[in-house]
Write an enzyme that holds these catalytic residues in place. Sequence first.
Site, PDB file in Angstrom:
ATOM      1  N   ASP A 175      32.190  39.928  73.095  1.00  0.00           N
ATOM      2  CA  ASP A 175      33.465  40.367  72.791  1.00  0.00           C
ATOM      3  C   ASP A 175      33.624  41.911  72.793  1.00  0.00           C
ATOM      4  O   ASP A 175      34.574  42.549  73.246  1.00  0.00           O
ATOM      5  CB  ASP A 175      33.833  39.920  71.334  1.00  0.00           C
ATOM      6  CG  ASP A 175      33.740  38.328  71.298  1.00  0.00           C
ATOM      7  OD1 ASP A 175      34.255  37.474  72.334  1.00  0.00           O
ATOM      8  OD2 ASP A 175      33.117  37.578  70.446  1.00  0.00           O
ATOM      9  N   HIS A 202      33.831  34.174  66.971  1.00  0.00           N
ATOM     10  CA  HIS A 202      33.573  34.043  68.237  1.00  0.00           C
ATOM     11  C   HIS A 202      34.137  32.967  69.057  1.00  0.00           C
ATOM     12  O   HIS A 202      33.522  31.997  69.290  1.00  0.00           O
ATOM     13  CB  HIS A 202      32.296  34.219  68.986  1.00  0.00           C
ATOM     14  CG  HIS A 202      32.251  34.089  70.500  1.00  0.00           C
ATOM     15  ND1 HIS A 202      32.541  35.043  71.120  1.00  0.00           N
ATOM     16  CD2 HIS A 202      31.524  32.954  71.145  1.00  0.00           C
ATOM     17  CE1 HIS A 202      32.389  34.507  72.346  1.00  0.00           C
ATOM     18  NE2 HIS A 202      31.632  33.411  72.565  1.00  0.00           N
TER      19      HIS A 202
END
Length: 342
Positions: A175, A202
């Site tokens: 990310d 996530h």
Amino acid sequence: MFARKVTTSVLGAAQRRTFSASASNLTKVAVLGAAGGIGQPLSLLLKLNPRVSELALYDIKGAPGVAADISHINTKSTVKGYEAGDEIKECLKGAEIVLIPAGVPRKPGMTRDDLFNTNGSIVRDLAKAAAESCPDANILIISNPVNSTVPITAEVFKSKGVYNPKRLFGVTTLDVVRASRFISQLKSTDPANENITVVGGHSGATIVPLLSQAGYTLEGAERDEYVKRVQFGGDEVVQAKGGAGSATLSMAMAGARFAESLLKAAQGQKGVIEPTYVDSPLYKDQGVTYFASNVELGPNGVEKIHPVGKVSEHEQGLLDVCLKDLKTNIEKGEKWVKENMN
Ligand SMILES: NC(=O)c1ccc[n+]([C@@H]2O[C@H](COP(=O)([O-])OP(=O)(O)OC[C@H]3O[C@@H](n4cnc5c(N)ncnc54)[C@H](O)[C@@H]3O)[C@@H](O)[C@H]2O)c1
Ligand SMILES: O=C(O)C[C@H](O)C(=O)O
């Protein structure tokens, strides 16, 4: 001493720098799910890392072949492949880092949570093996849904009486990699100089990029599109692969980067900070027991969990949604594994 720099041209300048350790402290690293889409390139990158002395590759199928292939690469580490069954014990024995990308990936139209039933069992079983064979290792969970597979792993370690919250990490590095790459595309900057903090978890709305902390103030549609791209970057890859899986190569790079950070910190480097999803005090008062934020790493794993820090009003709104979803994902993992421990 092995102080030569690995200058493989496929690695960027930042990666090359991090792969230049001397081998005074050498480490066994295990990859579970090593023959998969992530497992293979991740194992390759770990073979290029001179901080790794021994690479142990386990999969229910194909690991010996991957190990034989990688073992020809002319770096010093030894490589061995292990197959399903009791071999996992030998694979894990003495491991200081265990990376777990074992599990099924998404297909178009699926959420990460749709992987819960299959991957929950896989991660539970591998966590049991790790708790028995290398209870003091750093466990790095890549298998989705990370928001739930990390609590599942924690509960398994607790059930065996060996849980150390400083040694369990959900790998959210991809990310951060995406957030940094995507802002560099918008601002025409060098992505190697961007380091956007991403907090939360996530999956979708639990992924919260904090652009304001890097001095950026995107507004309106441009901001919303950026946030959406970071939150749903995984879907972009799933769609593009058209049923053949999800991100593997970028994830391998992200996993190798996180492992390298842990190794640097374990080997005495100070100030090594990576965002990662850990057992965190930051939002425990709201029932959110795991949370990704910047974490300083050290020889004992988690050294210091940094608070989220100052955020914009818009980012606070994203965080509020994130916390609600995260709580649900965490509770789901904990409840399931308690009911399905055996
Ligand atoms: N954390 C992240 O940022 C991130 C990024 C990308 C993918 N993922 C996740 O990583 C996982 C793996 O993705 P992939 O593309 O490598 O999948 P893949 O299907 O290509 O590979 C998975 C591998 O796991 C192996 N495996 C299955 N069960 C196992 C078990 N019990 N023990 C050992 N090995 C086992 C399979 O044989 C296979 O080789 C998925 O759950 C995916 O969603 C996470
Ligand atoms: O999107 C996925 O399912 C895989 C991974 O979590 C990713 O972010 O790419």
